[in-house]
Design a protein around this motif. Structure first.
Motif, short mmCIF file in Angstrom:
data_model
loop_
_atom_site.label_atom_id
_atom_site.label_comp_id
_atom_site.label_asym_id
_atom_site.label_seq_id
_atom_site.Cartn_x
_atom_site.Cartn_y
_atom_site.Cartn_z
N ILE A 1 0.84 -1.26 0.01
CA ILE A 1 -0.06 0.02 0.02
C ILE A 1 0.91 1.21 -0.01
N VAL A 2 0.66 2.14 -1.14
CA VAL A 2 1.37 3.34 -0.80
C VAL A 2 0.36 4.50 -0.32
N GLY A 3 0.95 5.39 0.47
CA GLY A 3 -0.07 6.36 0.97
C GLY A 3 0.62 7.62 0.68
N ILE B 1 10.03 4.17 5.73
CA ILE B 1 9.83 4.84 7.14
C ILE B 1 8.96 3.85 7.95
N GLY B 2 9.24 3.32 8.94
CA GLY B 2 8.20 2.65 9.80
C GLY B 2 7.11 3.20 10.38
N ASN C 1 13.87 7.57 13.68
CA ASN C 1 15.04 7.28 13.88
C ASN C 1 15.55 6.60 12.61
N SER C 2 14.87 5.97 11.77
CA SER C 2 15.62 5.33 10.83
C SER C 2 15.37 6.03 9.51
N HIS D 1 4.09 16.64 13.34
CA HIS D 1 3.25 16.26 12.35
C HIS D 1 3.25 14.73 12.23
N LEU D 2 4.52 14.04 12.13
CA LEU D 2 4.59 12.49 11.95
C LEU D 2 4.16 11.72 13.13
#
Length: 154
Positions: A43-45, A120-121, A131-132, A150-151
């Motif tokens: 899935i791409v968001g 991005i996990g 962190n990644s 925001h993340l």
């Protein structure tokens, strides 16, 4: 010409993501500012900073999908109509003509030259795993005005 969804790194003008808009693409607006679609079992968001911009983008993608479906229906109808041949079709072999072989539908393949350059996990409790992030993604988020808050999952 194919229509593409492209994400560019404006710092060095490199393509980070590229996906062709194909007829069976299942493009959904999950939220006003979040759209998603599936490619290769993933899935791409897409998260938009502005809801109006997200709506405009969705309208353009869905318009293109509608045009692709319309074009495909015209090709199917045209292929079906050309197979009939009318009352002279049965005499074609008598006069040296050859019957048309069944026309096959065009097959659209999977994306090519795809490179997974970053990941991005996401944890439902904590939000995105910051962190990644690569230094390049950190710079891109910073230049786009996206902050850690925001993340995080609200």
């Amino acid at each position: 010409l194919p229509h593409l969804i492209k994400i560019l790194d404006m710092g060095n003008f490199k393509t980070l993501f590229c996906q062709e808009i194909y007829e069976m693409l299942n493009y959904r607006m999950s939220q006003q500012d979040f759209h998603c679609f599936e490619i290769q079992g993933k899935i791409v968001g897409l998260r938009f900073a502005d809801a109006a911009e997200a709506k405009s983008f969705s309208t353009k993608v869905k318009s293109r999908l509608g045009k692709l479906a319309e074009d495909m229906n015209k090709r199917r109808t045209s292929a079906r109509d050309s197979k009939g041949g009318g009352m002279f079709e049965k005499f074609r072999g008598w006069f040296g003509g050859k019957k048309k072989q069944d026309e096959k539908e065009p097959v659209i393949g999977r994306p090519s030259d795809f490179k997974h350059e970053a990941h991005i996990g996401f944890d439902p409790e904590k939000g995105f795993d910051l962190n990644s992030l690569s230094p390049r993604l950190k710079r891109m988020f910073k230049s786009a005005g996206i902050r850690k808050k925001h993340l995080r999952n609200p």
